[in-house]
Write a protein that holds these residues in place. Structure first.
Motif, PDB file in Angstrom:
ATOM      1  N   HIS A   1       0.818  -1.213   0.000  1.00  0.00           N
ATOM      2  CA  HIS A   1       0.000   0.000   0.000  1.00  0.00           C
ATOM      3  C   HIS A   1       0.850   1.260   0.000  1.00  0.00           C
ATOM      4  O   HIS A   1       0.462   2.265  -0.586  1.00  0.00           O
ATOM      5  CB  HIS A   1      -1.012  -0.022   1.159  1.00  0.00           C
ATOM      6  N   PHE A   2       1.992   1.203   0.659  1.00  0.00           N
ATOM      7  CA  PHE A   2       2.887   2.371   0.617  1.00  0.00           C
ATOM      8  C   PHE A   2       3.287   2.653  -0.826  1.00  0.00           C
ATOM      9  O   PHE A   2       3.238   3.810  -1.284  1.00  0.00           O
ATOM     10  CB  PHE A   2       4.137   2.119   1.479  1.00  0.00           C
ATOM     11  N   GLU A   3       3.674   1.620  -1.545  1.00  0.00           N
ATOM     12  CA  GLU A   3       4.127   1.816  -2.930  1.00  0.00           C
ATOM     13  C   GLU A   3       2.979   2.269  -3.829  1.00  0.00           C
ATOM     14  O   GLU A   3       3.127   3.198  -4.621  1.00  0.00           O
ATOM     15  CB  GLU A   3       4.728   0.514  -3.495  1.00  0.00           C
ATOM     16  N   GLU A   4       1.840   1.599  -3.706  1.00  0.00           N
ATOM     17  CA  GLU A   4       0.720   1.879  -4.616  1.00  0.00           C
ATOM     18  C   GLU A   4       0.124   3.270  -4.384  1.00  0.00           C
ATOM     19  O   GLU A   4      -0.352   3.911  -5.304  1.00  0.00           O
ATOM     20  CB  GLU A   4      -0.380   0.821  -4.459  1.00  0.00           C
ATOM     21  N   ARG A   5       0.146   3.704  -3.154  1.00  0.00           N
ATOM     22  CA  ARG A   5      -0.507   4.973  -2.811  1.00  0.00           C
ATOM     23  C   ARG A   5       0.504   6.113  -2.716  1.00  0.00           C
ATOM     24  O   ARG A   5       0.268   7.211  -3.206  1.00  0.00           O
ATOM     25  CB  ARG A   5      -1.230   4.791  -1.470  1.00  0.00           C
ATOM     26  N   GLY A   6       1.637   5.837  -2.075  1.00  0.00           N
ATOM     27  CA  GLY A   6       2.601   6.902  -1.790  1.00  0.00           C
ATOM     28  C   GLY A   6       3.346   7.390  -3.022  1.00  0.00           C
ATOM     29  O   GLY A   6       3.602   8.594  -3.147  1.00  0.00           O
ATOM     30  N   ILE A   7       3.687   6.498  -3.932  1.00  0.00           N
ATOM     31  CA  ILE A   7       4.519   6.914  -5.073  1.00  0.00           C
ATOM     32  C   ILE A   7       3.760   7.871  -6.002  1.00  0.00           C
ATOM     33  O   ILE A   7       4.277   8.945  -6.319  1.00  0.00           O
ATOM     34  CB  ILE A   7       5.121   5.686  -5.799  1.00  0.00           C
ATOM     35  N   PRO A   8       2.531   7.562  -6.415  1.00  0.00           N
ATOM     36  CA  PRO A   8       1.809   8.542  -7.239  1.00  0.00           C
ATOM     37  C   PRO A   8       1.604   9.876  -6.526  1.00  0.00           C
ATOM     38  O   PRO A   8       1.708  10.938  -7.134  1.00  0.00           O
ATOM     39  CB  PRO A   8       0.464   7.869  -7.524  1.00  0.00           C
ATOM     40  N   GLU A   9       1.347   9.817  -5.218  1.00  0.00           N
ATOM     41  CA  GLU A   9       1.149  11.073  -4.468  1.00  0.00           C
ATOM     42  C   GLU A   9       2.430  11.907  -4.462  1.00  0.00           C
ATOM     43  O   GLU A   9       2.385  13.131  -4.545  1.00  0.00           O
ATOM     44  CB  GLU A   9       0.721  10.778  -3.023  1.00  0.00           C
ATOM     45  N   THR A  10       3.567  11.237  -4.341  1.00  0.00           N
ATOM     46  CA  THR A  10       4.851  11.956  -4.361  1.00  0.00           C
ATOM     47  C   THR A  10       5.000  12.682  -5.693  1.00  0.00           C
ATOM     48  O   THR A  10       5.394  13.854  -5.737  1.00  0.00           O
ATOM     49  CB  THR A  10       6.021  10.962  -4.166  1.00  0.00           C
ATOM     50  N   GLY A  11       4.650  11.975  -6.782  1.00  0.00           N
ATOM     51  CA  GLY A  11       4.753  12.569  -8.116  1.00  0.00           C
ATOM     52  C   GLY A  11       3.897  13.821  -8.229  1.00  0.00           C
ATOM     53  O   GLY A  11       4.294  14.797  -8.878  1.00  0.00           O
ATOM     54  N   GLN A  12       2.744  13.795  -7.582  1.00  0.00           N
ATOM     55  CA  GLN A  12       1.842  14.955  -7.679  1.00  0.00           C
ATOM     56  C   GLN A  12       2.321  16.167  -6.877  1.00  0.00           C
ATOM     57  O   GLN A  12       1.774  17.252  -7.000  1.00  0.00           O
ATOM     58  CB  GLN A  12       0.445  14.569  -7.197  1.00  0.00           C
ATOM     59  N   ARG A  13       3.323  15.945  -6.039  1.00  0.00           N
ATOM     60  CA  ARG A  13       3.811  17.067  -5.222  1.00  0.00           C
ATOM     61  C   ARG A  13       5.083  17.688  -5.795  1.00  0.00           C
ATOM     62  O   ARG A  13       5.785  18.436  -5.120  1.00  0.00           O
ATOM     63  CB  ARG A  13       4.010  16.616  -3.775  1.00  0.00           C
ATOM     64  N   GLY A  14       5.368  17.327  -7.031  1.00  0.00           N
ATOM     65  CA  GLY A  14       6.453  17.992  -7.760  1.00  0.00           C
ATOM     66  C   GLY A  14       7.844  17.733  -7.206  1.00  0.00           C
ATOM     67  O   GLY A  14       8.746  18.544  -7.406  1.00  0.00           O
ATOM     68  N   MET A  15       8.034  16.620  -6.489  1.00  0.00           N
ATOM     69  CA  MET A  15       9.373  16.334  -5.987  1.00  0.00           C
ATOM     70  C   MET A  15      10.255  15.905  -7.151  1.00  0.00           C
ATOM     71  O   MET A  15       9.833  15.115  -8.000  1.00  0.00           O
ATOM     72  CB  MET A  15       9.340  15.213  -4.931  1.00  0.00           C
ATOM     73  N   SER A  16      11.499  16.387  -7.177  1.00  0.00           N
ATOM     74  CA  SER A  16      12.379  15.978  -8.270  1.00  0.00           C
ATOM     75  C   SER A  16      13.085  14.674  -7.892  1.00  0.00           C
ATOM     76  O   SER A  16      13.110  14.284  -6.732  1.00  0.00           O
ATOM     77  CB  SER A  16      13.403  17.071  -8.563  1.00  0.00           C
ATOM     78  N   GLY A  17      13.631  13.998  -8.892  1.00  0.00           N
ATOM     79  CA  GLY A  17      14.360  12.747  -8.640  1.00  0.00           C
ATOM     80  C   GLY A  17      13.485  11.535  -8.870  1.00  0.00           C
ATOM     81  O   GLY A  17      12.260  11.619  -8.885  1.00  0.00           O
ATOM     82  N   SER A  18      14.152  10.399  -9.083  1.00  0.00           N
ATOM     83  CA  SER A  18      13.430   9.155  -9.383  1.00  0.00           C
ATOM     84  C   SER A  18      12.921   8.483  -8.121  1.00  0.00           C
ATOM     85  O   SER A  18      13.532   8.589  -7.065  1.00  0.00           O
ATOM     86  CB  SER A  18      14.364   8.166 -10.088  1.00  0.00           C
ATOM     87  N   VAL A  19      11.807   7.781  -8.276  1.00  0.00           N
ATOM     88  CA  VAL A  19      11.292   6.936  -7.199  1.00  0.00           C
ATOM     89  C   VAL A  19      11.102   5.540  -7.789  1.00  0.00           C
ATOM     90  O   VAL A  19      10.619   5.395  -8.906  1.00  0.00           O
ATOM     91  CB  VAL A  19       9.963   7.495  -6.643  1.00  0.00           C
ATOM     92  N   HIS A  20      11.542   4.525  -7.041  1.00  0.00           N
ATOM     93  CA  HIS A  20      11.527   3.147  -7.539  1.00  0.00           C
ATOM     94  C   HIS A  20      10.570   2.318  -6.693  1.00  0.00           C
ATOM     95  O   HIS A  20      10.774   2.197  -5.484  1.00  0.00           O
ATOM     96  CB  HIS A  20      12.924   2.537  -7.463  1.00  0.00           C
ATOM     97  N   SER A  21       9.589   1.717  -7.320  1.00  0.00           N
ATOM     98  CA  SER A  21       8.602   0.924  -6.573  1.00  0.00           C
ATOM     99  C   SER A  21       9.114  -0.502  -6.348  1.00  0.00           C
ATOM    100  O   SER A  21       9.651  -1.128  -7.257  1.00  0.00           O
ATOM    101  CB  SER A  21       7.293   0.865  -7.359  1.00  0.00           C
ATOM    102  N   SER A  22       8.883  -0.995  -5.137  1.00  0.00           N
ATOM    103  CA  SER A  22       9.243  -2.389  -4.849  1.00  0.00           C
ATOM    104  C   SER A  22       8.004  -3.283  -4.837  1.00  0.00           C
ATOM    105  O   SER A  22       8.071  -4.417  -4.356  1.00  0.00           O
ATOM    106  CB  SER A  22       9.986  -2.487  -3.512  1.00  0.00           C
ATOM    107  N   ALA A  23       6.878  -2.776  -5.383  1.00  0.00           N
ATOM    108  CA  ALA A  23       5.667  -3.614  -5.431  1.00  0.00           C
ATOM    109  C   ALA A  23       5.987  -4.905  -6.184  1.00  0.00           C
ATOM    110  O   ALA A  23       6.575  -4.874  -7.259  1.00  0.00           O
ATOM    111  CB  ALA A  23       4.541  -2.853  -6.118  1.00  0.00           C
TER     112      ALA A  23
END
Ligand SMILES: Cc1ncc(C[n+]2csc(CCOP(=O)(O)OP(=O)(O)O)c2C)c(N)n1
Ligand SMILES: [Mg+2]
Length: 335
Positions: free
Chosen positions: A20-42
Motif C-alpha cells: 500500500h505504501f508503494e501503490e498509494r505513496g509513489i503517485p502522491e509523491t509525483g503529484q507534489r512535484g518532488m524531483s528525482g526518481s522513485v523506484h517501486s518495490s511492489a
C-alpha cells in the motif's frame, strides 16, 4: 515449517503495508512535484519481510534505490517515510534525503542508497563493528541482480568470508537491471552459484514466497549469530512496475511475463498457503489490507501537514561540495 499465528499476522501485515505504501505513496509523491526518481518495490514484498522477521532493532540493514520495503520491514514508520518522500522536515532525514536516502539509526536502517551495491560495504562495515565489539548483531546487505555484478560486492564477500563476519548478502533478483535482463548480464546460471568462490553457503529461493524466504533467511541469520560467517541468499522476485516511475517496462518485457509473475503475487500466495491451515482467517487478512490503506491516508495527511525545511537550513545536514560551500559563504567563483 510451522509458524505461530502472531508471526503469520506479522508477515502479512508487513507485506500489505509495503504494497500500500508503494501503490498509494509513489503517485502522491509525483503529484507534489518532488524531483528525482522513485523506484517501486511492489511485487518484491516477500523478500525484506521474510528476512527482517529474523532481525531486531539492534541488527543492521543496508538498502538500495528500491528500498521502501526494506525500511518498512525493518520497522521505520511509514508516516515518517511518506514525509521524507514529500520533502518534509518530519521525515527521518528531515526531508532532505527523499526516497533514496531514508536512514533511521534507531531501527538499524543504514539507508536506502542511490549507488548500486553501495549498501554492501556499509553492511559489511556494520558487521565488522559488531564482531570487534562483540555486540552479537548481524547485518544484511540488500542488492539487486545488477548490483551482483559490481566489483565492491565481490571484495566485500571475500573479506567477510576471510574474517567470518556476521553478514547476509541478499540479492533481490528481479530479472532486470533497468532494461537489461539478468540472463544477458550474469556469468553464472544463478547469483547464488558465486558463493562457492567465497567459501560461503549460497542459497536460491522463491522470492515471491515469504515462507521460502523466511526459512532460508532463518538459517543464514542463525549461522551469522553463531559466529560461523556470511551467507549469500538469492531471492528470485519481480518488480511489477518500470525501473522508475518514468519507465515503460513493456518496451523490454512482455505482457505475458508480467501476467505470469502477477499470478504469483506474494500476498496471494500467502493467502493460498495460510487459509487452509485455519490459524488466520481470510477476513483477518482483508482487515489488515484495510488497516494498511487507512495508514497510508493518515501518512499522506501527516506529510502534507508537515512543513518543508526552512530556507536558511538548506545547507544543514547535507554534504555540501566545494563550489556550493563557496557560494554559501558569498565567495564569487567567477572572480
Ligand atoms: C554505481 C552505479 N552505477 C549505475 C547506476 C545507475 N543505475 C541505477 S539503478 C540501476 C540498475 C540496478 O539494477 P538492480 O541492481 O538489478 O536493481 P533493481 O533496480 O532491479 O532493483 C542502475 C544501473 C547507479 N545508480 N550506480
Ligand atoms: Mg534487478
Amino acid at each position: 515449517m510451522e509458524l505461530d499465528r502472531n508471526m503469520l499476522l506479522y508477515l502479512y501485515r508487513t507485506m500489505t503495508t509495503i504494497r500500500h505504501f508503494e501503490e498509494r505513496g509513489i503517485p502522491e509523491t509525483g503529484q507534489r512535484g518532488m524531483s528525482g526518481s522513485v523506484h517501486s518495490s511492489a511485487g518484491q514484498e516477500a523478500v525484506p519481510t521474510g528476512i527482517c522477521a529474523h532481525l531486531t532493532n539492534e541488527d543492521y540493514i543496508g538498502s538500495t534505490h528500491r528500498g521502501h520495503g526494506h525500511c518498512i520491514a525493518k520497522g521505520v514508520d511509514p508516516k515518517l517515510m511518506m514525509a521524507e518522500l514529500f520533502g518534509r522536515v518530519t521525515g527521518p532525514n528531515k526531508g532532505k534525503g527523499g526516497s533514496m536516502h531514508i536512514a533511521d539509526m534507531s531501527k538499524g536502517m543504514l539507508g536506502t542508497n542511490g549507488v548500486v551495491a553501495a549498501s554492501v560495504p556499509l553492511a559489511v562495515g556494520a558487521a565488522l563493528t559488531s564482531k570487534l565489539r562483540r555486540l552479537g548483531r548481524v547485518a544484511v546487505a540488500f542488492f539487486g541482480d545488477g548490483g551482483a555484478n559490481q566489483g565492491v560486492l565481490h571484495e566485500c564477500m571475500n573479506l567477510a568470508s576471510v574474517w567470518k563476519l556476521p553478514v547476509i548478502f541478499c540479492c533481490e533478483n528481479n530479472g532486470y537491471a533497468e532494461s537489461t535482463p539478468v540472463e544477458y548480464a550474469l556469468s553464472t546460471a544463478r547469483v547464488a552459484d558465486r558463493a562457492a568462490g567465497y567459501d560461503m553457503p549460497g542459497v536460491h529461493v522463491d522470492g515471491m514466497d515469504v515462507f521460502d524466504v523466511f526459512e532460508a533467511a532463518g538459517q543464514a541469520v542463525q549461522r551469522a549469530r553463531a559466529g560461523e560467517g556470511p551467507s549469500l541468499l538469492e531471492c528470485r522476485t519481480y518488480r511489477y512496475y518500470g525501473h522508475t516511475v518514468f519507465d515503460n517496462p513493456l518496451s523490454y518485457r512482455t505482457q505475458e511475463e508480467q501476467d505470469y509473475w502477477r499470478g504469483r503475487d506474494p500476498l496471494l500466495l500467502f493467502r493460498e498457503r495460510v487459509a487452509p491451515g485455519g490459524l488466520v482467517s481470510i477476513d483477518e487478512l482483508d482487515f489488515m489490507d484495510l488497516e494498511a490503506q487507512e495508514l497510508m491516508e493518515d501518512a499522506i495527511r501527516f506529510a502534507d501537514e508537515s512543513p518543508l525545511p526552512a530556507l536558511e537550513e538548506i545547507y544543514e545536514d547535507v554534504y555540501v561540495d566545494y563550489p556550493l560551500d563557496l557560494m554559501r559563504r558569498g565567495i564569487n567563483l567567477e572572480v
